[in-house]
Enzyme design. Structure first.
Site, PDB file in Angstrom:
ATOM      1  N   CYS A  52      26.228  34.351  34.397  1.00 34.58           N
ATOM      2  CA  CYS A  52      26.710  33.073  34.935  1.00 34.58           C
ATOM      3  C   CYS A  52      26.281  32.869  36.384  1.00 34.58           C
ATOM      4  O   CYS A  52      26.105  31.733  36.833  1.00 34.58           O
ATOM      5  CB  CYS A  52      28.218  32.958  34.793  1.00 34.58           C
ATOM      6  SG  CYS A  52      29.119  34.355  35.493  1.00 34.58           S
ATOM      7  N   HIS A  67      33.781  35.085  37.187  1.00 35.35           N
ATOM      8  CA  HIS A  67      32.935  34.090  36.522  1.00 35.35           C
ATOM      9  C   HIS A  67      32.500  33.011  37.510  1.00 35.35           C
ATOM     10  O   HIS A  67      33.278  32.570  38.350  1.00 35.35           O
ATOM     11  CB  HIS A  67      33.722  33.455  35.375  1.00 35.35           C
ATOM     12  CG  HIS A  67      32.909  32.562  34.496  1.00 35.35           C
ATOM     13  ND1 HIS A  67      31.772  32.983  33.852  1.00 35.35           N
ATOM     14  CD2 HIS A  67      33.071  31.257  34.151  1.00 35.35           C
ATOM     15  CE1 HIS A  67      31.273  31.977  33.135  1.00 35.35           C
ATOM     16  NE2 HIS A  67      32.037  30.927  33.311  1.00 35.35           N
TER      17      HIS A  67
END
Length: 814
Positions: free
Chosen positions: A316, A761
């Site tokens: 990510c 994330h």
């Protein structure tokens, strides 16, 4: 007719792959067309590269340029859910790589395609020449190039920390292994390896309960560093966590230490997910408020420039950075054309997977063409997101030779931003331009040093591409579970603090003595795009911690007041002879900020000097800290440190080992296998000095010339040669827009959720043009969360305030 063509073919043009061959069968070399697309992909039986006959017919372009004419057409169709093998995961966990049979998920159709006559023949066919049969069988059974690199990247190594050696145990009289001794939780239990205290862990993603009592025990008894998760225990599994180092670690002789508390690891069966499994699950599923104010799911959007990336497990950080870069017009124009990859990048390009510029064109086509921004109709969910394009080849290429980015573990998005932009400049991967698209980030910063005694000043200029802002962490409160609340700040306040004059000690050439001086800086020119990174990391007890300081969400920024005023009329420039020659010859300037950070952690001064010198004297104290932990047992670690005479005196950078030169003994090992010294060195450098991986690379690149990609230190080059720093400064200062336009609007923000930058994330919020039915589109905030690309509302933008990690401001046109 196709069969006759194959029978008359010169079979010398057909190559049967061996175990060292690179076989591409995941997607096209120049686009993100895959075997699941209507045309499938065509794997060349000569070079084993993959092409497609989709919107752009790369198969015929390759055939025309290379005289390769026979391909294996490989097509996959997803089976109906009722026909799929039971137990197949919807997302593959990479902790253990197991071969999956395609027959379990897909109907596979194979054909031999002859490009010269534009004809196909079904495969298998008894009349097809045996060498072609053999090549097809080897291609289908081979692990694809992308999968090979993915497996390497997921080879995760957890190592002991300094606290894992020579553990001293003082067991409690009574140890209950069934329940947290501070609450009634019976899962997520962690036993202190030092005393046997059993406490629950932190609450974790996916509904795993926890009240952090194991952490509380560590805080009350700081010498008890390491705890072990009971539910993770098995012969081949054990989660050990060092609270002092704030990291997962390995404990030598763990089974011996556990026996102290009657725990025989050979009799345990793993009952809970381990830390890595939880981390991967979190990275795949963690959403940034994917619902609106009314609780409904955010609306997916599709179209050119609205394409998502498939999450590779921990990719990510890369996806967020690349999405933001390709939202900038300069990058769009540089690496995208409706006609696809330029012919000159295909002609004579024997290995497109190893060419950065080609891979950037491929990314540009994938993100900006709109061809892949379509709902994924194969899922059972009512709300259809995208499949997302899979950036495996790009990730492997840009991470090649880098100790962090070559792995599959989570990395720092800002570090990757700097690294990728630097790589584009060093490789001169300028696409359709003659200069690097990264020039849009450059600006001139003017520094002023003013002697407080005589008033004399010294002016200097430097080129910057970003600003790292200090973050005011004013603590307001701490709740019972240790969660902190900080006072809100703004980007503008951070810039003002960054530009606040600093008082330093200085040897004034006019006063001929040491005095105090004021060091200040200001913008001499303004970039087209201003990159801002608030510093959310703070070192506490030797451990880097993330600060969730709220930064007010504001879409406009005015830098008019921070423009440098230059040398004022009443100021006199100091003479050049700044310091006595004898001092210049003997003084080596250690990075003051990093030195103070290390000293504040408790490291002795001699260790700090040695660590800074050996890690390049960089401002990032974490690099030097990691070096210290790895060299604690060096016999000379506490000896008085003297800077080698070969070091650049007065410099802020020490002599690092040449990153393009491998260890001589490793080179000799490869030379003994028959490879040249030059080629062996390149293989080791590109494969992070791993001999085994270097051998694999050598066998798959037998014709490589051994030349490493050229690197330059000038920060970019114009057409025809290098550009000096002075010329660059002059160019930036003569850009009327860069001199006069100091107002900006927010274009994008990369956000991070999680307790550490190296976990959690990343997502990107980008102001993008969204189709609205009239053909023009409308600028709206869009959330890029891997393959999920959705519109966001005002309330969702609040996520940015505590998680904003990298901000991109676009300069107003007037």
């Amino acid at each position: 007719m196709a069969l006759q063509y194959l029978k008359s073919l010169d079979l010398a043009t057909i190559n049967v792959p061996n175990s060292y061959s690179k076989v591409f069968k995941d997607d096209c070399m120049f686009s993100f067309d895959t075997p699941t697309d209507p045309h499938g992909i065509d794997v060349c039986l000569t070079c084993h590269q993959a092409f497609s006959r989709g919107s752009i017919d790369y198969t015929h372009i390759h055939a025309a340029f290379s005289d390769h004419s026979v391909f294996l057409n490989y097509k996959k169709t997803l089976k109906p859910i009722s026909e799929r093998a039971e137990g197949q995961p919807t997302k593959m966990m990479k902790l253990e790589i197991k071969e999956q049979k395609e027959d379990d998920l897909f109907d596979v159709k194979l054909e031999i395609y002859c490009s010269e006559i534009d004809q196909s023949i079904s495969y298998p066919n008894a009349e097809i020449p045996e060498k072609i049969n053999e090549a097809v069988e080897k291609i289908m059974s081979a692990t694809s190039s992308d999968q090979k690199e993915e497996i390497k990247a997921w080879e995760q190594e957890i190592v002991p920390c300094q606290h894992a050696f020579d553990l001293i145990q003082t067991p409690l009289e009574k140890v209950d292994l069934t329940q947290c001794q501070y609450c009634d939780l019976k899962e997520n239990l962690w036993i202190c390896i030092h005393c046997g205290s059993l406490g629950c862990g932190r609450e974790q993603f996916g509904g795993v309960p926890g009240h952090s009592h194991a952490l509380s025990h560590n805080e009350k008894t700081p010498g008890h560093h390491i705890a072990v998760k009971l539910g993770s225990l098995a012969l081949d599994s054990a989660d050990c966590y060092c609270y002092t180092c704030n990291d997962e670690v390995k404990v030598p002789e763990l089974s011996k230490y556990l026996m102290t508390y009657g725990i025989d690891i050979s009799n345990f069966v793993k009952t809970e997910k381990n830390l890595t499994e939880l981390q991967i699950e979190q990275n795949i599923k963690w959403d940034f408020a994917m619902t609106g104010e009314d609780g409904s799911s955010l609306k997916p959007v599709f179209g050119a420039g609205l394409t998502g990336f498939k999450n590779l497990g921990n990719s990510c950080y890369l996806a967020s950075v690349v999405q933001v870069l390709f939202s900038i017009p300069a990058f769009k124009k540089c690496y995208f054309s409706q006609e696809g990859v330029p012919a000159e990048k295909i002609l004579g390009n024997n290995d497109p997977s190893s060419d950065l510029e080609t891979q950037l064109y491929k990314i540009g086509d994938g993100l900006l063409s709109g061809r892949y921004s379509v709902p994924d109709t194969t899922t059972t969910e009512e709300l259809k997101y995208q499949k997302g394009i899979k950036p495996s080849g790009f990730k492997f290429l840009v991470g090649q030779g880098h100790q962090d980015f070559c792995t599959a573990t989570q990395q720092d998005a800002f570090e990757f931003w700097l690294y990728l932009n630097d790589l584009i400049e060093k490789r001169k991967a300028f696409g359709n331009f003659e200069i690097s698209p990264t020039e849009v980030f450059k600006f001139v910063l003017e520094n002023k040093l003013r002697c407080t005694s005589c008033g004399g000043v010294r002016m200097s200029k430097e080129i910057q591409e970003n600003i790292c802002l200090p973050t005011q962490d004013i603590l307001l409160s701490t709740d019972e579970e240790g969660k902190r609340t900080y006072q809100e700040t703004t980007i503008e306040e951070g810039i003002q603090q960054w530009l606040t004059p600093e008082t330093i000690e200085y040897h004034c050439p006019k006063c001929a003595k040491k005095v105090t001086a004021l060091k200040s800086q200001g913008f001499k020119s303004f970039p087209s795009y201003l990159v801002v990174s608030p510093q959310r990391i703070k070192i506490e007890n030797w451990v880097p911690m993330k600060l969730d300081v709220p930064i007010k969400f504001e879409e406009h920024l005015d830098l008019t007041n921070v423009k440098s005023k230059g040398k004022l009329p009443n100021e006199e420039e100091l003479p050049e002879d700044e310091e006595p020659e004898e001092n210049k010859e003997k003084e080596f300037k250690f990075n003051e900020g990093a030195m103070n950070a290390l000293l504040s952690m408790g490291f002795p001064e001699q260790r700090c000097k040695r660590a800074l010198y050996n890690t390049g004297n960089e401002s990032n104290a974490e690099v030097a800290m990691n070096w210290l932990f790895a060299h604690m047992d060096d016999p000379d670690i506490d000896s008085p440190f003297e800077v080698p005479a070969s070091a650049t005196t007065g410099s802020t950078a020490s002599k690092k080992s040449d990153p393009n030169q491998a260890n001589e003994s490793d080179i000799e090992t490869l030379v003994s296998m028959g490879f040249t010294s030059k080629l062996s060195n390149k293989a080791l450098v590109l494969n992070n000095h791993n001999v085994e991986q270097a051998v694999d690379w050598l066998f798959s690149h037998p014709d490589d010339d051994g030349e490493l990609p050229a690197a330059t230190d000038n920060g970019g080059a114009g057409s025809g040669g290098e550009t000096s720093k002075e010329d660059k400064i002059s160019t930036l200062e003569h850009d009327s827009g860069a001199l006069t336009h100091s107002k900006y609007h927010l274009k994008a923000v990369i956000c991070h959720k999680g307790g550490s930058i190296h976990s959690g994330h990343y997502v990107a919020f980008i102001k993008a043009r969204v189709p609205n039915g009239d053909g023009e589109g409308e600028e709206k905030w869009v959330l890029f969360n891997d393959e999920k690309v959705t519109l966001v509302e005002g309330a969702n933008l609040k996520d940015i305030e505590k998680s904003g990690y990298l901000y991109l401001f676009a300069r107003d046109s007037n």
